[in-house]
Design a protein around this motif. Structure first.
Motif, PDB file in Angstrom:
ATOM      1  N   ARG A 379       0.859  -1.184   0.000  1.00 19.59           N
ATOM      2  CA  ARG A 379       0.000   0.000   0.000  1.00 19.59           C
ATOM      3  C   ARG A 379       0.891   1.228   0.000  1.00 19.59           C
ATOM      4  O   ARG A 379       1.909   1.254   0.679  1.00 19.59           O
ATOM      5  CB  ARG A 379      -0.891   0.022   1.253  1.00 19.59           C
ATOM      6  CG  ARG A 379      -1.870  -1.150   1.317  1.00 19.59           C
ATOM      7  CD  ARG A 379      -2.923  -1.016   0.214  1.00 19.59           C
ATOM      8  NE  ARG A 379      -3.811  -2.166   0.125  1.00 19.59           N
ATOM      9  CZ  ARG A 379      -3.701  -3.104  -0.813  1.00 19.59           C
ATOM     10  NH1 ARG A 379      -2.722  -3.074  -1.702  1.00 19.59           N
ATOM     11  NH2 ARG A 379      -4.584  -4.087  -0.868  1.00 19.59           N
ATOM     12  N   ASN A 433       4.560 -11.036  -3.430  1.00 18.57           N
ATOM     13  CA  ASN A 433       4.477 -10.934  -4.889  1.00 18.57           C
ATOM     14  C   ASN A 433       5.805 -10.441  -5.440  1.00 18.57           C
ATOM     15  O   ASN A 433       6.343  -9.442  -4.962  1.00 18.57           O
ATOM     16  CB  ASN A 433       3.389  -9.939  -5.282  1.00 18.57           C
ATOM     17  CG  ASN A 433       2.018 -10.473  -4.932  1.00 18.57           C
ATOM     18  OD1 ASN A 433       1.485 -11.332  -5.630  1.00 18.57           O
ATOM     19  ND2 ASN A 433       1.443  -9.992  -3.838  1.00 18.57           N
ATOM     20  N   ASP A 495       0.687 -17.194  -9.540  1.00 20.24           N
ATOM     21  CA  ASP A 495      -0.413 -16.259  -9.254  1.00 20.24           C
ATOM     22  C   ASP A 495      -1.252 -16.048 -10.515  1.00 20.24           C
ATOM     23  O   ASP A 495      -0.767 -16.236 -11.635  1.00 20.24           O
ATOM     24  CB  ASP A 495       0.215 -14.929  -8.816  1.00 20.24           C
ATOM     25  CG  ASP A 495      -0.748 -14.062  -8.011  1.00 20.24           C
ATOM     26  OD1 ASP A 495      -1.899 -14.469  -7.814  1.00 20.24           O
ATOM     27  OD2 ASP A 495      -0.325 -12.970  -7.586  1.00 20.24           O
ATOM     28  N   GLN A 519      -8.793 -14.449 -10.060  1.00 27.92           N
ATOM     29  CA  GLN A 519     -10.092 -14.050  -9.502  1.00 27.92           C
ATOM     30  C   GLN A 519     -11.167 -13.815 -10.555  1.00 27.92           C
ATOM     31  O   GLN A 519     -12.351 -13.863 -10.236  1.00 27.92           O
ATOM     32  CB  GLN A 519      -9.965 -12.850  -8.589  1.00 27.92           C
ATOM     33  CG  GLN A 519      -8.912 -11.845  -8.926  1.00 27.92           C
ATOM     34  CD  GLN A 519      -8.927 -10.722  -7.899  1.00 27.92           C
ATOM     35  OE1 GLN A 519      -9.908 -10.022  -7.772  1.00 27.92           O
ATOM     36  NE2 GLN A 519      -7.854 -10.571  -7.153  1.00 27.92           N
ATOM     37  N   GLU A 555     -15.957 -13.627  -3.212  1.00 30.74           N
ATOM     38  CA  GLU A 555     -16.714 -12.460  -2.732  1.00 30.74           C
ATOM     39  C   GLU A 555     -18.062 -12.845  -2.135  1.00 30.74           C
ATOM     40  O   GLU A 555     -18.775 -11.989  -1.608  1.00 30.74           O
ATOM     41  CB  GLU A 555     -16.919 -11.464  -3.884  1.00 30.74           C
ATOM     42  CG  GLU A 555     -15.605 -10.821  -4.325  1.00 30.74           C
ATOM     43  CD  GLU A 555     -15.779  -9.732  -5.368  1.00 30.74           C
ATOM     44  OE1 GLU A 555     -16.874  -9.634  -5.947  1.00 30.74           O
ATOM     45  OE2 GLU A 555     -14.815  -8.997  -5.599  1.00 30.74           O
ATOM     46  N   TYR A 574     -12.631 -11.021  -0.538  1.00 32.59           N
ATOM     47  CA  TYR A 574     -13.270 -10.031   0.330  1.00 32.59           C
ATOM     48  C   TYR A 574     -14.301 -10.664   1.269  1.00 32.59           C
ATOM     49  O   TYR A 574     -14.552 -10.173   2.353  1.00 32.59           O
ATOM     50  CB  TYR A 574     -13.944  -8.946  -0.512  1.00 32.59           C
ATOM     51  CG  TYR A 574     -12.979  -8.034  -1.241  1.00 32.59           C
ATOM     52  CD1 TYR A 574     -11.612  -8.044  -0.950  1.00 32.59           C
ATOM     53  CD2 TYR A 574     -13.437  -7.151  -2.222  1.00 32.59           C
ATOM     54  CE1 TYR A 574     -10.729  -7.209  -1.619  1.00 32.59           C
ATOM     55  CE2 TYR A 574     -12.567  -6.302  -2.888  1.00 32.59           C
ATOM     56  CZ  TYR A 574     -11.205  -6.343  -2.589  1.00 32.59           C
ATOM     57  OH  TYR A 574     -10.348  -5.513  -3.243  1.00 32.59           O
TER      58      TYR A 574
HETATM   59  P1  C2E Z   1      -2.537 -10.138  -6.745  1.00 27.62           P
HETATM   60  O1  C2E Z   1      -1.201 -10.591  -6.314  1.00 27.62           O
HETATM   61  O2  C2E Z   1      -3.307 -11.064  -7.586  1.00 27.62           O
HETATM   62  O3  C2E Z   1      -3.306  -9.743  -5.442  1.00 27.62           O
HETATM   63  C1  C2E Z   1      -4.677  -9.884  -5.280  1.00 27.62           C
HETATM   64  C2  C2E Z   1      -5.373  -8.595  -5.501  1.00 27.62           C
HETATM   65  O4  C2E Z   1      -6.758  -8.810  -5.474  1.00 27.62           O
HETATM   66  C3  C2E Z   1      -5.120  -7.551  -4.401  1.00 27.62           C
HETATM   67  O5  C2E Z   1      -5.232  -6.280  -5.012  1.00 27.62           O
HETATM   68  C4  C2E Z   1      -6.288  -7.789  -3.475  1.00 27.62           C
HETATM   69  O6  C2E Z   1      -6.594  -6.660  -2.689  1.00 27.62           O
HETATM   70  C5  C2E Z   1      -7.385  -8.049  -4.473  1.00 27.62           C
HETATM   71  N1  C2E Z   1      -8.446  -8.883  -3.926  1.00 27.62           N
HETATM   72  C6  C2E Z   1      -8.387  -9.818  -2.963  1.00 27.62           C
HETATM   73  N2  C2E Z   1      -9.599 -10.394  -2.760  1.00 27.62           N
HETATM   74  C7  C2E Z   1     -10.444  -9.802  -3.638  1.00 27.62           C
HETATM   75  C8  C2E Z   1     -11.847  -9.964  -3.913  1.00 27.62           C
HETATM   76  O7  C2E Z   1     -12.549 -10.749  -3.323  1.00 27.62           O
HETATM   77  N3  C2E Z   1     -12.376  -9.192  -4.876  1.00 27.62           N
HETATM   78  C9  C2E Z   1     -11.625  -8.277  -5.560  1.00 27.62           C
HETATM   79  N4  C2E Z   1     -12.214  -7.550  -6.478  1.00 27.62           N
HETATM   80  N5  C2E Z   1     -10.298  -8.110  -5.323  1.00 27.62           N
HETATM   81  C10 C2E Z   1      -9.724  -8.867  -4.368  1.00 27.62           C
HETATM   82  P2  C2E Z   1      -4.155  -5.167  -4.780  1.00 27.62           P
HETATM   83  O8  C2E Z   1      -3.660  -5.185  -3.396  1.00 27.62           O
HETATM   84  O9  C2E Z   1      -4.714  -3.907  -5.331  1.00 27.62           O
HETATM   85  O10 C2E Z   1      -2.962  -5.637  -5.690  1.00 27.62           O
HETATM   86  C11 C2E Z   1      -3.082  -5.716  -7.043  1.00 27.62           C
HETATM   87  C12 C2E Z   1      -1.898  -6.396  -7.646  1.00 27.62           C
HETATM   88  O11 C2E Z   1      -0.717  -5.628  -7.460  1.00 27.62           O
HETATM   89  C13 C2E Z   1      -1.570  -7.734  -7.021  1.00 27.62           C
HETATM   90  O12 C2E Z   1      -2.381  -8.742  -7.548  1.00 27.62           O
HETATM   91  C14 C2E Z   1      -0.127  -7.903  -7.398  1.00 27.62           C
HETATM   92  O13 C2E Z   1      -0.025  -8.371  -8.718  1.00 27.62           O
HETATM   93  C15 C2E Z   1       0.366  -6.482  -7.347  1.00 27.62           C
HETATM   94  N6  C2E Z   1       1.043  -6.276  -6.068  1.00 27.62           N
HETATM   95  C16 C2E Z   1       0.541  -5.936  -4.863  1.00 27.62           C
HETATM   96  N7  C2E Z   1       1.519  -5.842  -3.950  1.00 27.62           N
HETATM   97  C17 C2E Z   1       2.666  -6.140  -4.587  1.00 27.62           C
HETATM   98  C18 C2E Z   1       4.058  -6.222  -4.193  1.00 27.62           C
HETATM   99  O14 C2E Z   1       4.427  -6.047  -3.029  1.00 27.62           O
HETATM  100  N8  C2E Z   1       4.980  -6.539  -5.160  1.00 27.62           N
HETATM  101  C19 C2E Z   1       4.600  -6.792  -6.439  1.00 27.62           C
HETATM  102  N9  C2E Z   1       5.556  -7.094  -7.345  1.00 27.62           N
HETATM  103  N10 C2E Z   1       3.316  -6.734  -6.842  1.00 27.62           N
HETATM  104  C20 C2E Z   1       2.375  -6.412  -5.928  1.00 27.62           C
END
Ligand code: C2E
Ligand code: MG
Ligand code: MG
Length: 595
Positions: A379, A433, A495, A519, A555, A574
């Motif tokens: 974040r 990730n 992933d 997802q 969800e 979620y």
């Molecule tokens: P991801 O690794 O596939 O992470 C899952 C994303 O889906 C997360 O979004 C999470 O908040 C969201 N999510 C989880 N459950 C649900 C659900 O039930 N419904 C919906 N609509 N969304 C859900 P987030 O945190 O916005 O992250 C998005 C992407 O950004 C991640 O997808 C990952 O690819 C990347 N990311 C996040 N943190 C890191 C990091 O520290 N390093 C790297 N390289 N990539 C990151």
């Protein structure tokens, strides 16, 4: 019957020299225009021209007293003047059998008098003439006047040579360069066609920067230079005779006229199709992705420096959107400026202690509901831009070396947190990730090994998540690195499985322990029957490879139940829990705890 002018002996070389100068179909040039205006005043003629004699036409680089920009070559007095280094003087066209039936004599502008001095290059080739013309006959044209006309022709050639000089020419392709392009664009802006069509600057990227880099490392810089030269030539041939310019290492530019954007898009589509045809360079076949970007030369985009930036923005947008072309609109700028601002702010965020934070989203065993682990999700709260989603800044950082710094930050923070939980007696797997670039960087596994060696953390409590695209980019190095990570005892998760890469053969080579189903399949449950079929098949596939299968994006209670009934091992989403700061996790795991 008009007599057609003979073709000079050196016609092939002459045309090559003419086309190489990139003067045909270019906008009016004030320097040439001053010359023709002065000549018409000095010689007292109603017309004065700088005429370039092309294959089937004469085209006027500058003109006074004449509306048309070109005439057929067969009507051109200048095509006769080419044949001799001495100026051609015709005092009364009606008395000259070569011209008596010429349509420019029998019809408008009813030429009678003509005097034209050839424009001769340093190699002795004649490009056309500097000429003065009038509908009235003359009694004579004396030696002094002939000398003066020759001087005008020499002056015009000096300007031609200047335009051709080092400062205006790209040394690799011999095409006019970016400086000349921007100067010509400024002239074009002031010289919009009178047929209602609009002018657009168009940039053609003959291959992606990554493609060029790979070519350079595989075959050397000379080979890559040759490839660019050949590609530039292909563009020039496809677009010619209008000039093309090399404005960046792989970018060739030109100016196209079109009635409206839809017509321009059609033109760009055709160009793209023709230029994309596979070709071979020195026996090696290439099918590079050609990308086009365009910007209208009408206000408000007309400012000079903006043209170049706008073309860059259009190309970048087309590439990012995986589209063959894009036309610049100011909104693109807004997106690019934000992207630039975000990238520029990343180093500061990594150094500050209050901008980046990891949130943790629980993952549960679908059979009994116990929490097996958490996924660390980055974040970013920027002091001015506010919360920026990783979905926005990670893909930007992945195009630069900054992703390595981000991953290093995440790994340190997550390992420290995992250590705290382990010390508190909780057995939680922490998933991180990482991006394709991290896995392709040889030092990545070393960094993890050294951090683990300096901690008491059980490596089995750390899981590395990566997407299928990482494997597609560089399966060999990624596979090697993953085997090292696995040997250290870490878990490995694929992933977003199911959306990226249709070739599953990599599953055999990658030592994965976990498959995280994307997802997009889960969120549509149970409405979409196709997704149900795909999900069930993916769960089976994962199990056959011996992986734990995790569904992301749960969800609803219904999705949870269905996935559990299909034998999916774990779930995240979620409905179970949103990502949360570490401090809140205790409360979620054990609602009664006061910890
Ligand atoms: P991801 O690794 O596939 O992470 C899952 C994303 O889906 C997360 O979004 C999470 O908040 C969201 N999510 C989880 N459950 C649900 C659900 O039930 N419904 C919906 N609509 N969304 C859900 P987030 O945190 O916005 O992250 C998005 C992407 O950004 C991640 O997808 C990952 O690819 C990347 N990311 C996040 N943190 C890191 C990091 O520290 N390093 C790297 N390289 N990539 C990151
Ligand atoms: Mg993930
Ligand atoms: Mg995911």
């Amino acid at each position: 019957m008009p007599i057609s002018p003979p073709v000079p002996r050196s016609e092939v070389e002459r045309l090559r020299a003419l086309h190489g100068l990139c003067l045909l179909d270019t906008p009016s040039d004030p320097t040439f225009d001053e010359m023709t205006l002065l000549a018409s005043q000095v010689f007292g003629t109603s017309m004065a021209l700088i005429s370039l004699v092309d294959e089937g036409r004469q085209w006027f680089k500058s003109r006074v007293g004449l509306d048309v920009r070109e005439t057929p070559r067969s009507h051109a007095f200048c095509a006769w003047a080419l044949l001799n280094p001495e100026p051609l003087v015709v005092l009364d066209a009606l008395q000259d059998e070569r011209f008596v039936d010429n349509p420019l004599v029998t019809g408008a502008p009813y030429l009678r008098f003509y005097a034209g001095a050839p424009l001769i290059t340093q190699d002795g080739l004649c490009l056309g003439t500097f000429c003065v013309l009038d509908p009235s006959t003359r009694d004579g044209f004396d030696a002094g006047q002939i000398k003066l006309l020759r001087q005008f022709a020499r002056l015009a050639m000096m300007r031609v040579e200047t335009l051709r000089s080092i400062g205006y020419t790209d040394p690799l392709t011999q095409l006019p360069n970016r400086t000349r392009f921007l100067e010509d664009v400024a002239l074009w802006v002031a010289d919009v066609p009178d047929d209602g069509r609009r002018l657009y600057a168009v940039a053609i990227d003959v291959c992606s920067p990554a493609y060029l880099q790979q070519m350079q490392s595989a075959f050397g810089a000379d080979y890559a230079d040759g490839f660019v030269r050949a590609a530039a030539q292909r563009v020039a041939q496809t677009i010619g005779p209008a000039p093309v310019y090399r404005i960046d290492s792989t970018v060739i530019a030109c100016v196209l006229a079109a009635e409206h954007e839809a017509a321009l898009e059609e033109k760009m589509g055709l160009l793209q199709q023709r230029l994309c045809a596979p070709s071979a360079h020195q026996g090696i076949p290439h099918a590079p992705a050609i990308t086009l970007g365009a910007v209208s030369l009408a206000a408000p985009n007309a400012a000079l420096a903006d043209t170049s930036r706008a073309l860059g923005a259009a190309l970048a947008h087309a590439r990012a959107a995986h589209r063959p072309w894009a036309i610049y609109h100011p909104q693109l700028d807004v997106a690019q400026q934000r992207a630039f601002r975000i990238l520029a702010a990343i180093p500061g965020a990594l150094g500050a202690d209050d901008q980046l934070q990891l949130h943790y989203q629980p993952r549960v065993d679908l059979a009994d509901g116990t929490c097996t682990g958490v996924e660390a999700l980055l974040r970013w709260n920027h002091p001015e831009l506010g919360a920026i989603s990783p979905a926005e800044f990670i893909p930007l950082a992945e195009k630069t070396a900054l992703i390595g710094d981000i991953t290093a930050w995440v790994v340190r923070a997550a390992l420290a947190q995992a250590q705290q939980w382990q010390d508190a007696g909780w057995r939680l797997t922490v998933s991180l990730n990482v991006s394709a670039l991290d896995l392709a960087t040889p030092g990545f596994a070393d960094m993890l090994a050294s951090l683990l060696a300096h901690s008491r953390l059980d490596p089995a409590l750390i899981e590395i998540e990566f997407t299928e695209s990482a494997v597609a980019d560089d399966a060999f190095h990624v596979g090697m690195q993953l085997r090292r990570l696995r040997a250290l005892g870490l878990q490995i998760a694929i992933d977003d499985f199911g959306i990226g890469y249709s070739n599953f053969s990599y599953l055999k080579q990658i030592p994965a322990t976990t498959l995280k189903l994307d997802q997009s399949f889960v969120r549509s449950l149970p409405a979409n029957m196709h997704d149900v079929t795909i999900l069930c098949a993916m769960i089976r596939l994962g199990h056959e490879f011996g992986h734990r299968v995790v569904a992301e994006g749960i969800e609803t209670a219904q999705a949870y139940e269905l996935l559990a009934s299909w034998g999916c091992d774990e779930g995240q989403g979620y409905w179970i829990a949103r990502p949360m700061p570490a401090a809140q996790l205790a409360g979620w795991l054990n609602p009664d705890s006061t910890r």
